[in-house]
Design a protein around this motif. Structure first.
Motif, PDB file in Angstrom:
ATOM      1  N   VAL A  18      -4.913  29.657   9.056  1.00 61.23           N
ATOM      2  CA  VAL A  18      -4.595  28.827   8.173  1.00 61.23           C
ATOM      3  C   VAL A  18      -3.092  29.149   7.288  1.00 61.23           C
ATOM      4  O   VAL A  18      -2.757  28.500   6.378  1.00 61.23           O
ATOM      5  CB  VAL A  18      -5.501  28.434   6.745  1.00 61.23           C
ATOM      6  CG1 VAL A  18      -6.795  27.954   7.388  1.00 61.23           C
ATOM      7  CG2 VAL A  18      -5.973  29.874   5.952  1.00 61.23           C
ATOM      8  N   ALA A  19      -2.695  30.082   7.934  1.00 59.40           N
ATOM      9  CA  ALA A  19      -1.388  30.581   7.309  1.00 59.40           C
ATOM     10  C   ALA A  19      -0.163  29.822   7.346  1.00 59.40           C
ATOM     11  O   ALA A  19      -0.072  28.982   8.367  1.00 59.40           O
ATOM     12  CB  ALA A  19      -0.868  31.987   8.070  1.00 59.40           C
ATOM     13  N   GLY A  20       0.513  29.651   6.407  1.00 59.15           N
ATOM     14  CA  GLY A  20       1.637  28.494   6.423  1.00 59.15           C
ATOM     15  C   GLY A  20       1.280  27.138   5.726  1.00 59.15           C
ATOM     16  O   GLY A  20       2.003  26.414   5.795  1.00 59.15           O
ATOM     17  N   ARG A  39     -12.891  27.410   3.525  1.00 56.07           N
ATOM     18  CA  ARG A  39     -13.349  26.294   4.148  1.00 56.07           C
ATOM     19  C   ARG A  39     -13.187  25.907   5.558  1.00 56.07           C
ATOM     20  O   ARG A  39     -14.098  25.603   6.148  1.00 56.07           O
ATOM     21  CB  ARG A  39     -12.444  25.097   3.668  1.00 56.07           C
ATOM     22  CG  ARG A  39     -12.882  23.559   3.517  1.00 56.07           C
ATOM     23  CD  ARG A  39     -11.704  22.809   3.094  1.00 56.07           C
ATOM     24  NE  ARG A  39     -11.465  23.237   1.802  1.00 56.07           N
ATOM     25  CZ  ARG A  39     -10.168  22.750   1.026  1.00 56.07           C
ATOM     26  NH1 ARG A  39      -9.376  21.922   1.813  1.00 56.07           N
ATOM     27  NH2 ARG A  39     -10.252  22.753  -0.167  1.00 56.07           N
ATOM     28  N   ASN A  40     -12.390  26.691   6.309  1.00 59.77           N
ATOM     29  CA  ASN A  40     -12.089  26.413   7.686  1.00 59.77           C
ATOM     30  C   ASN A  40     -13.352  27.110   8.272  1.00 59.77           C
ATOM     31  O   ASN A  40     -13.998  26.960   9.387  1.00 59.77           O
ATOM     32  CB  ASN A  40     -10.772  27.145   7.857  1.00 59.77           C
ATOM     33  CG  ASN A  40     -10.616  26.991   9.504  1.00 59.77           C
ATOM     34  OD1 ASN A  40     -10.375  25.891   9.855  1.00 59.77           O
ATOM     35  ND2 ASN A  40     -10.565  28.040  10.304  1.00 59.77           N
ATOM     36  N   SER A  41     -13.537  28.607   7.756  1.00 60.09           N
ATOM     37  CA  SER A  41     -14.663  29.242   8.241  1.00 60.09           C
ATOM     38  C   SER A  41     -15.932  28.660   8.190  1.00 60.09           C
ATOM     39  O   SER A  41     -16.698  28.749   9.136  1.00 60.09           O
ATOM     40  CB  SER A  41     -14.677  30.627   7.264  1.00 60.09           C
ATOM     41  OG  SER A  41     -15.676  31.508   8.036  1.00 60.09           O
ATOM     42  N   LEU A  52      -4.833  29.865  -0.203  1.00 56.91           N
ATOM     43  CA  LEU A  52      -5.026  30.334   1.159  1.00 56.91           C
ATOM     44  C   LEU A  52      -6.294  30.801   1.295  1.00 56.91           C
ATOM     45  O   LEU A  52      -6.904  30.412   2.464  1.00 56.91           O
ATOM     46  CB  LEU A  52      -3.762  31.443   1.290  1.00 56.91           C
ATOM     47  CG  LEU A  52      -3.714  32.038   2.735  1.00 56.91           C
ATOM     48  CD1 LEU A  52      -2.915  30.838   3.565  1.00 56.91           C
ATOM     49  CD2 LEU A  52      -2.507  33.055   2.862  1.00 56.91           C
ATOM     50  N   ILE A  53      -6.868  31.591  -0.144  1.00 61.31           N
ATOM     51  CA  ILE A  53      -8.283  31.663   0.288  1.00 61.31           C
ATOM     52  C   ILE A  53      -9.200  30.505   0.471  1.00 61.31           C
ATOM     53  O   ILE A  53     -10.224  30.582   1.306  1.00 61.31           O
ATOM     54  CB  ILE A  53      -8.693  32.625  -1.099  1.00 61.31           C
ATOM     55  CG1 ILE A  53      -7.807  33.876  -0.995  1.00 61.31           C
ATOM     56  CG2 ILE A  53     -10.079  33.170  -0.917  1.00 61.31           C
ATOM     57  CD1 ILE A  53      -7.848  34.766  -2.202  1.00 61.31           C
ATOM     58  N   PRO A  79     -11.885  43.574   7.115  1.00 62.76           N
ATOM     59  CA  PRO A  79     -10.569  43.511   7.185  1.00 62.76           C
ATOM     60  C   PRO A  79     -10.070  42.654   8.540  1.00 62.76           C
ATOM     61  O   PRO A  79      -9.326  41.672   8.227  1.00 62.76           O
ATOM     62  CB  PRO A  79     -10.030  44.957   7.179  1.00 62.76           C
ATOM     63  CG  PRO A  79     -10.980  45.549   6.735  1.00 62.76           C
ATOM     64  CD  PRO A  79     -12.223  45.098   7.048  1.00 62.76           C
ATOM     65  N   THR A  80     -10.497  42.823   9.511  1.00 61.28           N
ATOM     66  CA  THR A  80     -10.153  42.307  10.902  1.00 61.28           C
ATOM     67  C   THR A  80     -10.712  40.703  10.755  1.00 61.28           C
ATOM     68  O   THR A  80      -9.923  39.891  11.405  1.00 61.28           O
ATOM     69  CB  THR A  80     -10.720  42.874  12.197  1.00 61.28           C
ATOM     70  OG1 THR A  80     -12.150  42.860  11.807  1.00 61.28           O
ATOM     71  CG2 THR A  80     -10.171  44.170  12.444  1.00 61.28           C
ATOM     72  N   GLU A  81     -11.793  40.351  10.408  1.00 60.30           N
ATOM     73  CA  GLU A  81     -12.338  39.226  10.042  1.00 60.30           C
ATOM     74  C   GLU A  81     -11.345  38.360   9.033  1.00 60.30           C
ATOM     75  O   GLU A  81     -11.211  37.218   9.375  1.00 60.30           O
ATOM     76  CB  GLU A  81     -13.819  39.141   9.704  1.00 60.30           C
ATOM     77  CG  GLU A  81     -14.386  37.824   9.719  1.00 60.30           C
ATOM     78  CD  GLU A  81     -15.941  37.854   9.428  1.00 60.30           C
ATOM     79  OE1 GLU A  81     -16.720  36.927   9.443  1.00 60.30           O
ATOM     80  OE2 GLU A  81     -16.465  39.065   8.864  1.00 60.30           O
ATOM     81  N   ALA A  82     -11.211  39.101   8.084  1.00 60.54           N
ATOM     82  CA  ALA A  82     -10.413  38.281   7.211  1.00 60.54           C
ATOM     83  C   ALA A  82      -9.116  37.974   7.629  1.00 60.54           C
ATOM     84  O   ALA A  82      -8.617  36.949   7.045  1.00 60.54           O
ATOM     85  CB  ALA A  82     -10.469  39.243   5.704  1.00 60.54           C
ATOM     86  N   ALA A  83      -8.453  38.748   8.370  1.00 60.28           N
ATOM     87  CA  ALA A  83      -7.119  38.577   8.954  1.00 60.28           C
ATOM     88  C   ALA A  83      -7.093  37.430   9.776  1.00 60.28           C
ATOM     89  O   ALA A  83      -6.281  36.434   9.859  1.00 60.28           O
ATOM     90  CB  ALA A  83      -6.730  39.949   9.617  1.00 60.28           C
TER      91      ALA A  83
END
Length: 203
Positions: free
Chosen positions: A181-183, A197-199, A191-192, A171-175
């Motif tokens: 990438v929020a917004g 992709r960023n990760s 968003l997923i 959960p902390t890693e997902a957050a």
């Protein structure tokens, strides 16, 4: 001026919270009404902020929506009302209830707020009455559209976080992945994809 912060909630102990924004920890004071809608430790958070600068300190105040911040900024302009009392007022009464008390000249209700005596209540009514009228004449007293957009964004983040957790992320890693990438997306699916992709790009 720092007007908005988006990050990960690290600590919360009313009236103070600690927000991690890209590795920088911001100490913020907030009313109980804002704490009531905060998520769990490790959750992404968006706060509208007010920066107060004094000779001996720079203090950030955070609010869950713009209406709270608007009322806070107006309250601290009232003679005898500082940030501490303004936070207490916002903690004890929501913005619409406060506006109703001012319009009804309800001194008794206002004196039930912590730190507000009869003289302060009377001064709040006198000095806030005209300002509240100005807000009403400009349109809805409080920006319901902003609140709806905030709720929609929060729901999208929660859905995306749940999906990432289902894929095996903590959960902390997902957050943290989503906070980066929020917004940048209009749906939880986009968003997923952006978060993954960023990760992978930083791996």
């Amino acid at each position: 001026m720092i007007g908005r912060l988006q990050g990960i909630l690290l600590e919360k102990s009313a009236p103070e919270l600690l927000l991690d924004v890209n590795g920088v920890g911001y100490e913020i004071q907030a009313p109980i009404s804002t704490f009531a809608v905060l998520g769990r430790i490790g959750d992404p958070v968006i706060l509208y902020t007010h920066l107060a600068i004094r000779e001996d300190a720079h203090q950030l105040y955070g609010f869950s929506d713009k209406s709270q911040r608007t009322l806070f900024r107006t309250l601290i302009k009232v003679s005898g009302v500082g940030p501490k009392l303004a936070l207490a007022i916002l903690s004890g009464m929501d913005v619409n209830a406060f506006a109703s008390c001012v319009h009804a000249e309800d001194v008794t209700a206002l004196t039930k707020l912590p730190g507000v005596g009869k003289k302060t209540a009377e001064r709040l009514i006198v000095e806030m009455r005209d300002r509240l009228k100005e807000w009403q004449s400009a349109g809805p007293l409080w920006d319901a559209v902003d609140q709806q957009e905030q709720a929609s964004a929060d729901s999208m983040l929660q859905d995306a976080e749940s999906a990432l957790v289902a894929l095996g992320y903590k959960p902390t890693e997902a957050a943290k992945m989503l906070n980066k990438v929020a917004g940048q997306a209009d749906s939880s699916e986009d968003l997923i994809r952006l978060a993954l992709r960023n990760s992978l790009g930083n791996a």
